[in-house]
Design an enzyme around this catalytic site. Sequence first.
Site, PDB file in Angstrom:
ATOM      1  NE  ARG A 152     -30.072 -27.457 -42.475  1.00 13.77           N
ATOM      2  CZ  ARG A 152     -30.115 -27.529 -41.163  1.00 13.77           C
ATOM      3  NH1 ARG A 152     -28.541 -27.159 -40.744  1.00 13.77           N
ATOM      4  NH2 ARG A 152     -30.793 -28.207 -40.321  1.00 13.77           N
ATOM      5  CB  SER A 221     -35.834 -29.644 -45.351  1.00  9.74           C
ATOM      6  OG  SER A 221     -35.671 -30.218 -44.260  1.00  9.74           O
ATOM      7  CD  GLU A 317     -32.362 -27.402 -46.683  1.00  8.70           C
ATOM      8  OE1 GLU A 317     -32.492 -26.808 -45.686  1.00  8.70           O
ATOM      9  OE2 GLU A 317     -32.114 -28.623 -46.428  1.00  8.70           O
TER      10      GLU A 317
HETATM   11  P1  NAP Z   1     -38.535 -30.167 -35.474  1.00  4.86           P
HETATM   12  O1  NAP Z   1     -37.792 -30.867 -34.373  1.00  4.86           O
HETATM   13  O2  NAP Z   1     -39.893 -30.507 -35.789  1.00  4.86           O
HETATM   14  O3  NAP Z   1     -38.198 -28.623 -35.550  1.00  4.86           O
HETATM   15  C1  NAP Z   1     -38.643 -27.625 -36.466  1.00  4.86           C
HETATM   16  C2  NAP Z   1     -37.466 -26.784 -36.706  1.00  4.86           C
HETATM   17  O4  NAP Z   1     -37.346 -25.911 -35.725  1.00  4.86           O
HETATM   18  C3  NAP Z   1     -36.271 -27.457 -37.232  1.00  4.86           C
HETATM   19  O5  NAP Z   1     -36.128 -27.378 -38.635  1.00  4.86           O
HETATM   20  C4  NAP Z   1     -35.228 -26.841 -36.482  1.00  4.86           C
HETATM   21  O6  NAP Z   1     -34.267 -26.072 -37.365  1.00  4.86           O
HETATM   22  C5  NAP Z   1     -35.849 -25.877 -35.433  1.00  4.86           C
HETATM   23  N1  NAP Z   1     -35.729 -26.296 -34.191  1.00  4.86           N
HETATM   24  C6  NAP Z   1     -36.134 -26.986 -33.311  1.00  4.86           C
HETATM   25  N2  NAP Z   1     -35.503 -27.009 -32.295  1.00  4.86           N
HETATM   26  C7  NAP Z   1     -34.661 -26.218 -32.259  1.00  4.86           C
HETATM   27  C8  NAP Z   1     -33.854 -25.653 -31.357  1.00  4.86           C
HETATM   28  N3  NAP Z   1     -33.449 -26.150 -29.934  1.00  4.86           N
HETATM   29  N4  NAP Z   1     -32.799 -24.803 -31.383  1.00  4.86           N
HETATM   30  C9  NAP Z   1     -32.787 -24.429 -32.871  1.00  4.86           C
HETATM   31  N5  NAP Z   1     -33.769 -24.794 -33.847  1.00  4.86           N
HETATM   32  C10 NAP Z   1     -34.646 -25.396 -33.574  1.00  4.86           C
HETATM   33  O7  NAP Z   1     -37.731 -30.564 -36.897  1.00  4.86           O
HETATM   34  P2  NAP Z   1     -37.708 -31.930 -37.874  1.00  4.86           P
HETATM   35  O8  NAP Z   1     -38.387 -31.645 -39.180  1.00  4.86           O
HETATM   36  O9  NAP Z   1     -38.373 -33.152 -37.178  1.00  4.86           O
HETATM   37  O10 NAP Z   1     -36.120 -31.910 -38.161  1.00  4.86           O
HETATM   38  C11 NAP Z   1     -35.332 -32.530 -36.951  1.00  4.86           C
HETATM   39  C12 NAP Z   1     -33.972 -31.978 -37.376  1.00  4.86           C
HETATM   40  O11 NAP Z   1     -33.473 -32.792 -38.484  1.00  4.86           O
HETATM   41  C13 NAP Z   1     -33.739 -30.416 -37.865  1.00  4.86           C
HETATM   42  O12 NAP Z   1     -32.783 -30.260 -37.302  1.00  4.86           O
HETATM   43  C14 NAP Z   1     -33.980 -30.678 -39.376  1.00  4.86           C
HETATM   44  O13 NAP Z   1     -33.095 -29.612 -39.760  1.00  4.86           O
HETATM   45  C15 NAP Z   1     -33.181 -31.759 -39.582  1.00  4.86           C
HETATM   46  N6  NAP Z   1     -33.455 -32.592 -40.943  1.00  4.86           N
HETATM   47  C16 NAP Z   1     -32.887 -31.857 -41.786  1.00  4.86           C
HETATM   48  C17 NAP Z   1     -33.253 -32.468 -43.224  1.00  4.86           C
HETATM   49  C18 NAP Z   1     -32.463 -31.798 -44.433  1.00  4.86           C
HETATM   50  O14 NAP Z   1     -33.037 -32.246 -45.459  1.00  4.86           O
HETATM   51  N7  NAP Z   1     -31.630 -31.240 -44.518  1.00  4.86           N
HETATM   52  C19 NAP Z   1     -34.445 -33.177 -43.330  1.00  4.86           C
HETATM   53  C20 NAP Z   1     -35.051 -33.474 -42.592  1.00  4.86           C
HETATM   54  C21 NAP Z   1     -34.672 -32.989 -41.017  1.00  4.86           C
HETATM   55  P3  NAP Z   1     -32.985 -26.614 -37.931  1.00  4.86           P
HETATM   56  O15 NAP Z   1     -33.773 -27.386 -39.273  1.00  4.86           O
HETATM   57  O16 NAP Z   1     -32.505 -25.298 -38.211  1.00  4.86           O
HETATM   58  O17 NAP Z   1     -32.320 -27.416 -37.035  1.00  4.86           O
END
Ligand code: NAP
Length: 332
Positions: A152, A221, A317
């Site tokens: 990020r 996020s 972030e």
């Molecule tokens: P989620 O699937 O509920 O997972 C929660 C967190 O755990 C995520 O933030 C993710 O990290 C980490 N995670 C889950 N499985 C993983 C794996 N197999 N290996 C490594 N890390 C893992 O998360 P969510 O909120 O529904 O979001 C899903 C994805 O969308 C995530 O990758 C999240 O970063 C991305 N997202 C990004 C934004 C943004 O504004 N940048 C907003 C919403 C969602 P990571 O975040 O590092 O992947």
Amino acid sequence: MFDLLPYNTFGLDVKAYAGIIVRSVSDLKTVSAPETLILGLGSDVLFIDDYEGLAVINAIKGLEIVKTGRTYQVTAGGGVVLDEFIQALLSYGITGLENLSGIPGTVGAAPVQNIGAYGREIGSFITGVEVYDLDTHRAFTLSHDECAFAYRTSVFKEQKQRRYFITHVHFAFEEGFKPCLTYPGLDNDPSLTSAGAVRHRVLALRERKLPDPRFVGNAGSFFKNPVVDADKVATLKETWPDLPVYPTADGKFKLAAGYLIDKAGCRGITHGHAGTWEHQALVIVNRGQARPHEIVSLARYIAARVEELFKVTLIPEVRIFGRHGEVPWERV
Ligand code: NAP
């Protein structure tokens, strides 16, 4: 005054002293101001005040695809909407970014924080980033390595590079679908046999868990996932055995900020017109007419609750901007 309401997905009613919408590199030659703020769709920014400088909006469009052997070399304008770009690539059979489907923002903003979702990061497909330096009025290209992509973040977050306007981004995609299905919701599902199917699933997951900024103001996020060492994980696991923990490449461990915020009792709470999203506590939302200070004090409250309960520090972030530019979280 220049209205920043269309250029911040939080939907805050803020203004810049002036603004210019840049549609081609030549438009940048006229940009000369001591304080400039480069924006795409403003999907990861929080304005805590009106901005006293010039807002420079990236609206450079264009998409070029050249196939050499098994590799697609793709160039996109910095102002292209990221999700439209992903959709266009898929329509040409070019795969790789399907896990990033539905992320708001532009192609030019994507390298800045090396956006990632569902196990894929944009930086791993970027071969170069064309920039225009607003100080020297020179255009040049940074190679993949010079972009210093990491979790990020990238070189574009550093102070001097804030004057780099990203005009075009170059990508390379190998032919053939190589799925990444490790995240919850994708679950190595054998029915996800095409990039289109993955995109469809990711969009459905996002729709279920994340608010659409067209209807509910938010900047995705709000906090980064904290990274801690093995000793800290062991201590936390004693009290929270179900704590999700993900090893990082440098031997540390990533925690899910959403889990910490949820356990700290902050999911779905409201402060003034700001709140946290009921389905994903990591997202701060504008429940309508929120003022910047309401979002800031809610974020401070969340960080304090998490610190108190887990002794883990949350860092935003989103990038925070005040009257004269970016403001570090400690000084907000
Ligand atoms: P989620 O699937 O509920 O997972 C929660 C967190 O755990 C995520 O933030 C993710 O990290 C980490 N995670 C889950 N499985 C993983 C794996 N197999 N290996 C490594 N890390 C893992 O998360 P969510 O909120 O529904 O979001 C899903 C994805 O969308 C995530 O990758 C999240 O970063 C991305 N997202 C990004 C934004 C943004 O504004 N940048 C907003 C919403 C969602 P990571 O975040 O590092 O992947």
